[in-house]
Design a protein around this motif. Structure first.
Motif, PDB file in Angstrom:
ATOM      1  N   ALA A 253       0.830  -1.208   0.000  1.00 15.25           N
ATOM      2  CA  ALA A 253       0.000   0.000   0.000  1.00 15.25           C
ATOM      3  C   ALA A 253       0.863   1.256   0.000  1.00 15.25           C
ATOM      4  O   ALA A 253       0.543   2.251  -0.671  1.00 15.25           O
ATOM      5  CB  ALA A 253      -0.926  -0.010   1.220  1.00 15.25           C
ATOM      6  N   GLN A 254       1.963   1.237   0.747  1.00 16.58           N
ATOM      7  CA  GLN A 254       2.872   2.384   0.741  1.00 16.58           C
ATOM      8  C   GLN A 254       3.457   2.605  -0.650  1.00 16.58           C
ATOM      9  O   GLN A 254       3.566   3.751  -1.117  1.00 16.58           O
ATOM     10  CB  GLN A 254       3.993   2.160   1.760  1.00 16.58           C
ATOM     11  N   LYS A 255       3.831   1.518  -1.314  1.00 19.06           N
ATOM     12  CA  LYS A 255       4.382   1.641  -2.659  1.00 19.06           C
ATOM     13  C   LYS A 255       3.325   2.169  -3.623  1.00 19.06           C
ATOM     14  O   LYS A 255       3.631   2.964  -4.529  1.00 19.06           O
ATOM     15  CB  LYS A 255       4.930   0.291  -3.120  1.00 19.06           C
ATOM     16  N   ASP A 256       2.090   1.750  -3.449  1.00 23.84           N
ATOM     17  CA  ASP A 256       1.011   2.240  -4.302  1.00 23.84           C
ATOM     18  C   ASP A 256       0.857   3.757  -4.146  1.00 23.84           C
ATOM     19  O   ASP A 256       0.658   4.479  -5.139  1.00 23.84           O
ATOM     20  CB  ASP A 256      -0.288   1.522  -3.935  1.00 23.84           C
ATOM     21  N   ASP A 257       0.973   4.246  -2.914  1.00 23.48           N
ATOM     22  CA  ASP A 257       0.900   5.696  -2.681  1.00 23.48           C
ATOM     23  C   ASP A 257       2.075   6.419  -3.340  1.00 23.48           C
ATOM     24  O   ASP A 257       1.911   7.520  -3.895  1.00 23.48           O
ATOM     25  CB  ASP A 257       0.895   5.993  -1.179  1.00 23.48           C
ATOM     26  N   TYR A 262       4.543   9.608  -8.163  1.00 25.06           N
ATOM     27  CA  TYR A 262       5.261   9.550  -9.441  1.00 25.06           C
ATOM     28  C   TYR A 262       4.307   9.850 -10.598  1.00 25.06           C
ATOM     29  O   TYR A 262       4.650  10.571 -11.542  1.00 25.06           O
ATOM     30  CB  TYR A 262       5.851   8.156  -9.640  1.00 25.06           C
ATOM     31  N   ARG A 263       3.118   9.270 -10.529  1.00 27.48           N
ATOM     32  CA  ARG A 263       2.151   9.415 -11.626  1.00 27.48           C
ATOM     33  C   ARG A 263       1.788  10.887 -11.839  1.00 27.48           C
ATOM     34  O   ARG A 263       1.624  11.345 -12.974  1.00 27.48           O
ATOM     35  CB  ARG A 263       0.913   8.583 -11.300  1.00 27.48           C
ATOM     36  N   VAL A 277      -6.740  -4.467 -11.930  1.00 31.49           N
ATOM     37  CA  VAL A 277      -5.579  -5.047 -11.248  1.00 31.49           C
ATOM     38  C   VAL A 277      -5.050  -4.059 -10.221  1.00 31.49           C
ATOM     39  O   VAL A 277      -4.822  -2.883 -10.522  1.00 31.49           O
ATOM     40  CB  VAL A 277      -4.464  -5.396 -12.253  1.00 31.49           C
ATOM     41  N   THR A 278      -4.868  -4.538  -8.994  1.00 28.85           N
ATOM     42  CA  THR A 278      -4.131  -3.784  -7.987  1.00 28.85           C
ATOM     43  C   THR A 278      -2.727  -4.348  -7.953  1.00 28.85           C
ATOM     44  O   THR A 278      -2.508  -5.468  -7.484  1.00 28.85           O
ATOM     45  CB  THR A 278      -4.792  -3.904  -6.604  1.00 28.85           C
ATOM     46  N   LEU A 340      11.947   2.704  -6.060  1.00 29.64           N
ATOM     47  CA  LEU A 340      10.628   2.491  -5.459  1.00 29.64           C
ATOM     48  C   LEU A 340      10.784   1.546  -4.284  1.00 29.64           C
ATOM     49  O   LEU A 340      11.205   0.404  -4.455  1.00 29.64           O
ATOM     50  CB  LEU A 340       9.649   1.908  -6.488  1.00 29.64           C
ATOM     51  N   PHE A 341      10.431   2.019  -3.097  1.00 28.96           N
ATOM     52  CA  PHE A 341      10.467   1.197  -1.893  1.00 28.96           C
ATOM     53  C   PHE A 341       9.531   1.828  -0.862  1.00 28.96           C
ATOM     54  O   PHE A 341       9.218   3.028  -0.934  1.00 28.96           O
ATOM     55  CB  PHE A 341      11.901   1.067  -1.349  1.00 28.96           C
TER      56      PHE A 341
END
Length: 362
Positions: A253-257, A262-263, A277-278, A340-341
């Motif tokens: 979830a942290q990486k998704d944020d 970045y997006r 897809v998640t 990314l981490f």
């Protein structure tokens, strides 16, 4: 500012004391192979993936080899493999005695489709190795329909997709079996090598377990039912994975944020997952022109990057075979993996994004 590609030390800090306790326990018991830590992790990992069985093995490559062998895929058989995966996917097919047939991918998500798979299918095709690259699940329904129509088995290579979901179902729950790597840099990584196969088929799980343990069957230590190999997940790695598993969803979830940050800066450069897809976001990959020059500029600004992957499998010297894969070949010249981490800061994202944008302007 220095920005590492990943920061494993920060991820391991919360469990370091418990890992040291585990080391002391194992030093006292000498139960280094098998035992409760392996059994507990196998049970927990199967439940997490939403399947009935998990078999711990030595690494992700062995997971694929053992699964194919247990399914009877071997000499004379062909397995459809995306051209743009890590070579271990293909090498595992070869190690099982079968032939990898490299197929192209779609230009948006860089994933196989029924059409690209059909282009590589022959009368010898027996299986599809479905690679969830970068943490993005390949939409399963059209692939499973294609496989069912042609009598093929689907094996998931989920080595980069720990915790990824499609319509609420986790990676590893779609094919007849799924293969995971727990290499340290994975979303769920050990402190060494490790892997697992997950499946709902009890007979398949048992045969994989037999093949992974020198062909021993039925719990008889001295009876070897067939020629197997030595590929076992050791107790230390299993115990560490059990400590990290409760943290996996939070890390994802942290990486998704972070990807959202970045997006907002990079827009359409990012290789995105399909709708529904998640992603586990094992890697954040962008496509840029003059990739090597851009990467050199980021390196000059102390930003670590990667390339996944610069040479399609069919063009690797180990294979060097003909394949119709123009999309994979074109993408290979443009792909760049950014830092990314889970503990990455917004300031780090902004620094990387600004440096990349500046490098692209020249």
């Amino acid at each position: 500012m220095k920005v590492p590609f990943m920061d494993l030390r920060a991820m391991h800090a919360p469990i370091e004391d418990r890992v040291l306790e585990l080391v002391r326990e194992l030093a006292g018991t000498s139960a280094f192979i098998g035992g409760r830590h392996v059994a507990e992790f196998e049970s927990a990992w199967a439940a997490y993936c939403g399947v009935e069985h998990a078999v711990g093995v030595a690494n992700g490559t062995d997971a694929i080899v053992l699964t194919l062998r247990a399914l009877g895929v071997g000499p004379g058989d062909e397995v459809l493999v995306p051209a743009n995966t890590f070579i271990a996917s293909a090498a595992a097919v070869s190690a099982a005695g079968a032939t990898p047939v490299f197929v192209d991918v779609d230009p948006v998500h860089l994933q196989v489709t029924p059409d690209t798979l059909d282009a590589g299918r022959t009368e010898r095709t027996k299986a599809v190795l479905l690679v969830h690259l970068y943490g993005h699940i390949v939409l399963p329904e059209p692939i499973l329909a294609f496989a069912n129509a042609h009598g093929l088995v689907v094996v998931e290579d989920a080595a980069q997709a720990h915790g990824a979901t499609w319509e609420g179902r986790r990676a590893g729950s779609f094919g007849v079996a799924a293969c995971f790597s727990f290499y340290p840099g994975k979303n769920l990584g050990a402190w060494g090598d490790g892997g697992a196969v997950v499946t709902d088929d009890p007979a398949l799980a048992e045969r994989i377990r037999t093949l992974a343990n020198h062909g021993r069957a039925g719990g008889d230590h001295y009876r070897h039912a067939e020629i197997g190999i030595n590929s076992r997940l050791d107790a230390m790695q299993a115990g560490i994975l059990s400590l990290k598993l409760p943290l996996l969803d939070g890390w994802n979830a942290q990486k998704d944020d972070i990807v959202d940050l970045y997006r907002n800066k990079l827009g359409g450069m990012i290789v995105e997952p399909p709708d529904g897809v998640t992603s586990a976001w094992h890697l954040l990959v962008v496509r840029v022109a003059d990739r090597d020059a851009v990467r050199a500029e980021l390196d000059r600004k102390e930003i670590q990057t990667g390339v996944h992957y610069p040479i399609p499998c069919h063009q690797q010297p180990a294979y060097n075979v003909a394949a119709h894969a123009p999309v994979a070949e074109s993408a290979a010249r443009e792909l760049l993996s950014l830092p990314l981490f889970p503990t990455m800061t917004e300031a780090q994202v902004e620094y990387v994004s600004a440096a990349l944008t500046g490098a692209l302007r020249g």
